[in-house]
Structures are given as C-alpha cells and as structure tokens.
Design an enzyme around this catalytic site. Structure first.
Site, mmCIF file in Angstrom:
data_model
loop_
_atom_site.group_PDB
_atom_site.id
_atom_site.type_symbol
_atom_site.label_atom_id
_atom_site.label_comp_id
_atom_site.label_asym_id
_atom_site.label_seq_id
_atom_site.Cartn_x
_atom_site.Cartn_y
_atom_site.Cartn_z
ATOM 1 N N HIS A 37 -3.717 -1.110 -5.463
ATOM 2 C CA HIS A 37 -4.603 0.058 -5.641
ATOM 3 C C HIS A 37 -3.927 1.347 -6.136
ATOM 4 O O HIS A 37 -3.953 2.379 -5.461
ATOM 5 C CB HIS A 37 -5.463 0.335 -4.395
ATOM 6 N N ASN A 52 -8.604 5.056 0.889
ATOM 7 C CA ASN A 52 -7.161 5.278 0.766
ATOM 8 C C ASN A 52 -6.534 4.212 -0.123
ATOM 9 O O ASN A 52 -6.744 3.029 0.172
ATOM 10 C CB ASN A 52 -6.484 5.232 2.136
ATOM 11 N N HIS A 108 -17.491 -0.316 6.064
ATOM 12 C CA HIS A 108 -17.794 0.512 7.241
ATOM 13 C C HIS A 108 -19.290 0.799 7.279
ATOM 14 O O HIS A 108 -19.948 0.850 6.253
ATOM 15 C CB HIS A 108 -16.992 1.818 7.183
ATOM 16 N N HIS A 146 0.897 -1.162 0.000
ATOM 17 C CA HIS A 146 0.000 0.000 0.000
ATOM 18 C C HIS A 146 0.931 1.206 0.000
ATOM 19 O O HIS A 146 1.659 1.418 0.962
ATOM 20 C CB HIS A 146 -0.874 -0.031 1.254
ATOM 21 N N ASP A 170 -11.533 -2.850 -3.157
ATOM 22 C CA ASP A 170 -11.140 -2.569 -1.783
ATOM 23 C C ASP A 170 -12.417 -2.721 -0.984
ATOM 24 O O ASP A 170 -13.187 -1.786 -0.862
ATOM 25 C CB ASP A 170 -10.591 -1.146 -1.676
ATOM 26 N N GLY A 205 -12.631 3.723 3.185
ATOM 27 C CA GLY A 205 -12.915 2.402 2.644
ATOM 28 C C GLY A 205 -14.372 2.268 2.280
ATOM 29 O O GLY A 205 -15.223 2.951 2.861
HETATM 30 ZN ZN LIG Z 1 -4.155 -0.866 1.180
#
Ligand SMILES: [Zn+2]
Length: 316
Positions: free
Chosen positions: A104, A155, A186, A45, A182, A201
């Site tokens: 990502h 993110n 939430h 990441h 991703d 997210g």
């Molecule tokens: Zn990540």
C-alpha cells in the site's frame, strides 16, 4: 519464523508502523533478524510510528484533543512517516538480500525508491524488491475527506491528488508491480465515531475491480495491465500454485465484466459492514459473473451456492 513452511504461506507481513491492532515491530535487532532469516518474502506496512506520534502531539497541542478532524489524517500520518519507513525496509532488504514486497504505497515520494521494470527480466532474473498500491489511493484524494470523513480514514492515509496521479503513472511505468485493496470492513457505528476513535480501514473487495477498470475507461491504462497488476503479478510474486492465469490445468478463478453502468447503492453492499465508500458512484462496468475454483458463485445479481474456498498453495 525459521520453521515456517514456504509452501504454506505467501510471506510474512511486518508492521513497521503501528496500524489497527497491536502488531508493531520496531525493535532494530528484531527487524534485522526478520529480514535476515525469513524463509518467505517479507511484506511490509511502512509508516514510521515515532514520526506519526510526534506529528499527532503537535496537532493535539495546536487544535486540542477534540479539535482533530478526518481531513488532518494525511498530515498526521504524514508522507514523511511513509518515506522514512520505506527507506528503512529497503535498506534492510539490500543488506540481507531479502525478497521484499512493500504494501500500500500512498505517496509519489516513495516511488523514486523503486526500480522500473518487469517482474521477470528477459534473462529470467526476478525483481527482488517490489511495490504495491491500492485502488482507494487511485480513486480518492485529500479533497474527499470533506465529503467522506472517517469513511476513507485508512493507514497509510489517502493523500494528495498529485500522489494519486503519480501512483497511476507508476503502474503504467512498471514501477509499482501490484494493484490491490485494503479490505477492512469496520462497521458504520465504528466509523461514525469522532476522528481519533474511528478505526482505520475501509471495505473495498466488492468494488475493487470495477474501480480499477474505471482507469481503463478513463484511458489511463489498458485492460491487459489491470489483469497483470491484479491477477498475474500477485501469482508470480508469491509463487501461487496453479492460479492467476487462464491456463489449462489451472484453477478457474474467473470474472466476467459487462460494460453496463452500475451505481453503487448501500442496499447492494454484500459485506456484513453494510456500507461502501463508493456509495453514489457510477462505474462504467459491472460484474456479470464470478467463478471460484471452477464454480459460479455470483450470477450478476446474487451470490449462489455455498462457500467453497480452498487454501492457496505456494509452489516454491
Ligand atoms: Zn498494512
């Protein structure tokens, strides 16, 4: 990490930037050691936390603690932070000959750092450094924060329309090797908090394939490319045993796609979080049925049977 059995795990994810949770690895010696010693691919990441912290402080000074809004997310978690961190990951991988997969990718700028070409060359040589992008970077851009706010806060951040277009083209050009998601479900309550408190997210799994197939309807890529980037490539990259292809002797993980339009409604969301960033979106295809390990688990209108997942094995 030295004791990790490469047959039991696809790779080691390294948070080179702080995201949700306390998992940041930014000590240079530690990073160097991980890239030198990892017995599996390294998966990163990439966002440079000092760059983000500095920009966040500037925004707070300018707009006040309570003046920050979701539309500022792509500027606070900036493209500069992504580029700097991705450059570092690539330099460490080149130094140690590490097998590296960068997750990502969200900016056009990072694409220039990766090699164009297939995962396996004609002579059998495999790409050592590979890249991944996600469906939300291909379906949303900066203009969507006004409508969706924290619901698309993630993110790395969803950035500009020009990034979105470059990422789609990079999949077509084989600069980006994998198209993924991703899935971070939430709750509505969490996402309705003010910008700074709302977690990053979004829930994507249920509509990820339909979002990818929209690119086929838009004539941006063909269906074979969607299959390559979402199924074959992950299996190849991580040596997943007996999956990722329609082959005799392989596990039947299959999906039947019907080209019948589907409008996403909140009441149809199966994730426990109970919402989707695609609510109100009409996709031109829908999922007719899904099989996992040879068993039908979705019949086009409901989940059936009891969960029967199996741990993946890695044939390396
Ligand atoms: Zn990540």
């Amino acid at each position: 990490m030295r004791t990790l059995d490469p047959k039991s795990a696809p790779g080691i994810k390294v948070f080179m930037g702080a995201s949700t949770g306390n998992m940041l690895v930014d000590n240079p010696d530690t990073l160097d050691g991980i890239f030198r010693e990892a017995p599996t691919p390294i998966i990163t990441h990439c966002e440079d936390t000092p760059t983000i912290d500095r920009t966040l402080a500037e925004f707070k000074a300018k707009y006040g603690e309570d003046g920050l809004i979701p539309g500022m997310h792509p500027d606070i978690r900036s493209r500069e932070a992504c580029i700097k961190s991705t450059r570092l990951a690539l330099s460490l991988a080149r130094k140690h000959g590490t097998r590296l997969h960068v997750l990502h990718i969200s900016t056009a700028d990072e694409l220039a750092l990766f090699q164009r070409g297939p995962l396996v060359h004609a002579d059998g040589a495999r790409k050592r450094i590979t890249a991944e992008t996600c469906v939300h970077f291909l379906r949303f851009d900066r203009a969507d924060y006004a409508r969706l706010g924290n619901f698309i806060k993630c993110n790395p951040a969803i950035k500009d329309a020009s990034d979105r277009e470059a990422l789609i083209q990079a999949l077509v050009d084989d600069v980006v090797d994998v198209l993924a998601t991703d899935h971070a479900p939430h709750t509505l309550e969490e996402k309705q908090k003010p910008y700074q408190q709302a977690p990053s997210g979004l829930p994507l799994v249920q509509y990820a394939l339909l979002a990818a197939i929209e690119l086929v309807h838009e004539k941006r890529m063909d269906i074979a490319r969607v299959v390559q980037k979402t199924a074959h490539a992950p299996a190849q990259l991580f040596d997943v045993k007996e999956r990722g292809y329609l082959r005799e002797g392989y596990w039947a993980d299959l999906v039947l796609v019907d080209d019948v339009p589907l409008t996403v409604r909140r009441e149809d969301v199966l994730s426990k979080c109970g919402w989707s960033p695609f609510e109100g979106t009409t996709f031109r295809s829908r999922i007719g049925a899904t099989w996992v390990n040879g068993r039908m688990v979705w019949n086009g209108s409901e989940l059936i049977g009891t969960p029967g997942g199996r741990r993946l094995e890695f044939d390396r």
